[in-house]
Write an enzyme that holds these catalytic residues in place. Sequence first.
Site, short mmCIF file in Angstrom:
data_model
loop_
_atom_site.label_atom_id
_atom_site.label_comp_id
_atom_site.label_asym_id
_atom_site.label_seq_id
_atom_site.Cartn_x
_atom_site.Cartn_y
_atom_site.Cartn_z
N LYS A 1 0.83 -1.20 0.00
CA LYS A 1 0.00 0.00 0.00
C LYS A 1 0.87 1.25 0.00
O LYS A 1 1.93 1.29 0.63
CB LYS A 1 -0.89 0.03 1.26
CG LYS A 1 -2.15 -0.81 1.19
CD LYS A 1 -2.97 -0.60 2.44
CE LYS A 1 -4.27 -1.41 2.42
NZ LYS A 1 -5.19 -0.97 1.39
N LYS B 1 -6.48 4.97 5.60
CA LYS B 1 -7.05 3.86 6.36
C LYS B 1 -6.93 4.09 7.87
O LYS B 1 -7.87 3.81 8.61
CB LYS B 1 -6.38 2.54 5.97
CG LYS B 1 -7.07 1.32 6.55
CD LYS B 1 -6.76 0.07 5.77
CE LYS B 1 -7.62 -1.09 6.24
NZ LYS B 1 -7.42 -2.31 5.44
N GLU C 1 -0.83 -10.18 3.90
CA GLU C 1 -2.10 -10.83 3.54
C GLU C 1 -1.91 -11.58 2.23
O GLU C 1 -1.48 -11.01 1.23
CB GLU C 1 -3.22 -9.80 3.37
CG GLU C 1 -4.55 -10.47 3.02
CD GLU C 1 -5.64 -9.48 2.68
OE1 GLU C 1 -6.70 -9.53 3.29
OE2 GLU C 1 -5.41 -8.64 1.77
#
Length: 246
Positions: free
Chosen positions: A58, A66, A152
């Site tokens: 990101k 976020k 992730e």
Amino acid sequence: MKPIQIEQFKKMKNEVTRFMMMYQFALNELETKIEILKEEFQFLHDYNPIEHTKSRVKSLESIMRKISRKGVPFVLEDIKGHIKDIAGLRITCSFITDIYHIRDMLTNQFGLRVNEEKDYIGNPKPNGYRSLHLLVEVPVFMSDGQESVCVEIQIRTIAMDFWASLEHKIFYKYNQSVPASLLQELKEASDSANRLDLQMERLHREISVIKETQGDDSVEELTQLLMGSQSFKLPSALLELGREGN
């Protein structure tokens, strides 16, 4: 700007840079492991369950948005503890069984610690989304010590990936306000993709059995026959939107 402020700014910049580098290094480590698996399968087993991979870290801007939404303070340790998808790796497979096989290899053979697993294949989301999500800890060795970095991992079939890509394009086109009729078509398309996955899984098993008993020539002829008889069609409205998104 005072000298002490300049030094504080440099220190903060270095800390943020190091923080972002940790996640890129974690992805590099995982991608190396994936390449090892791909080469091993290709040369030793004459079969590669991994079609392709895609990774991303990101951007700092995305992370800031976020943490603002989640109310996380701009403290690197807090960000690391609360934002788990800063680094992401997507693995696309041929068959559903490959997904769980790859998960087992990543955790057993490479010793990755799994902090969380979400199986959206056995339990799809209401909108039809299917994928296996893992949050894993990857050890990263920096010059000043070892860090444990969360990554992730999403593992899905080609059909699941195609559906997810189309769904993303549609939501982007309509700015999240998708008409109910398209939402229903998306759900139906997901069900169709799942039926295709299950059908191809069955054919894969049958071909494997034939390969063991009759040899490669018979398998090649049967594969061409079976693949030529399969069809998978998305509703025309979804296909048109997919073309517009490209």
